[in-house]
Design an enzyme around this catalytic site. Sequence first.
Site, PDB file in Angstrom:
ATOM      1  N   ARG A  25       0.738  -1.273   0.038  1.00  0.00           N
ATOM      2  CA  ARG A  25       0.110  -0.124  -0.127  1.00  0.00           C
ATOM      3  C   ARG A  25       0.821   1.181  -0.057  1.00  0.00           C
ATOM      4  O   ARG A  25       1.950   0.934   0.412  1.00  0.00           O
ATOM      5  CB  ARG A  25      -0.752   0.000   1.230  1.00  0.00           C
ATOM      6  N   ARG A  37      -1.527  -1.672  -7.092  1.00  0.00           N
ATOM      7  CA  ARG A  37      -1.399  -2.885  -5.994  1.00  0.00           C
ATOM      8  C   ARG A  37      -2.592  -3.666  -6.774  1.00  0.00           C
ATOM      9  O   ARG A  37      -2.568  -5.029  -6.525  1.00  0.00           O
ATOM     10  CB  ARG A  37      -1.930  -2.242  -4.641  1.00  0.00           C
ATOM     11  N   TYR A  53     -10.982  -9.678  -6.502  1.00  0.00           N
ATOM     12  CA  TYR A  53     -10.152  -9.908  -7.793  1.00  0.00           C
ATOM     13  C   TYR A  53     -10.555 -10.957  -8.563  1.00  0.00           C
ATOM     14  O   TYR A  53     -10.221 -11.064  -9.714  1.00  0.00           O
ATOM     15  CB  TYR A  53      -8.492  -9.900  -7.392  1.00  0.00           C
TER      16      TYR A  53
END
Length: 299
Positions: free
Chosen positions: A146, A248, A280
């Site tokens: 992150r 990311r 995802y």
Amino acid sequence: MRNELLDFLEFLKGEKNLSHYTVDNYYKDLTQAENFFNEQFELYQWDEVTHKHIRHFLAYLKDKNYEKSTTARKLSAIRSLFKFLTREEKIRSNTSALLATPKKERKLPEFLSIEEVEMLINAPGDDPFGLRDKAILEVFYCSGIRLGELWGLDLQNLDLQTGYLKVTGKGNIERLAPLGSFALAAIEDYLYNARPELLKKNKSVENCDALFLNKFGTRISQRSIRRRVKKYVQQTASEHRVSPHSLRHSFATHLLEGGADLRAVQELLGHVNISTTQIYTHVNQARMTEVYNKYHPRA
């Protein structure tokens, strides 16, 4: 109101051990709510705030076109504050518990293709700032960490021999993030050919341990990192709204497309719950549907 809010923030830092970035978000969200209650209802004690006042605040956010996820976060901050104040006997009852959380829109994360990532990473120049920025972009994409995790990296968090970063994630949980050969090469280039030049700008007596430095030889800010990423996105004429977090998302999506196990991706991303990682898989399904509709004769 202000003193109770500051006590709560100290509780988050000391007892909850939350990161500076997270505590700062609590501060901003609760200060906005505090100002709203002051200005709209002349309320100056949290004990005077009822669930109806909070509903008005949520309606105000909706009128200002805040996203549902942002509104939900602000309500969560208010609830946490009221829970703390109730336990500390600063207020008589937790009226925020009467409110339902706004349903979040399930947005698919924005990500880049492999070709777009390569164009983005190759955009920086060969001067010290360019070498630094290329290393930053490589670390984002090759490790999936992150923005706040990258920003907080110190030299001692990097192990060039093993190719791992030690990062501190949400809730101050530490994990190891692997770096690929491309990221390691970019970091070494930056460390030997750029960082010493940037460090010369530091006027402080003490050395700066931050991995990534700004033009003053001190730790680069999160805002500057966002700005630099945006600059290279504009240079590569990408149609996507790319942020550091997009890299990311790209990291996770490309791993799954390559056949990686969902649990392994969860560990690499530092997600506590696998449900967070599962979004995802929806990206992959959407991609498959798009390819099917475009190329199959019976679609």
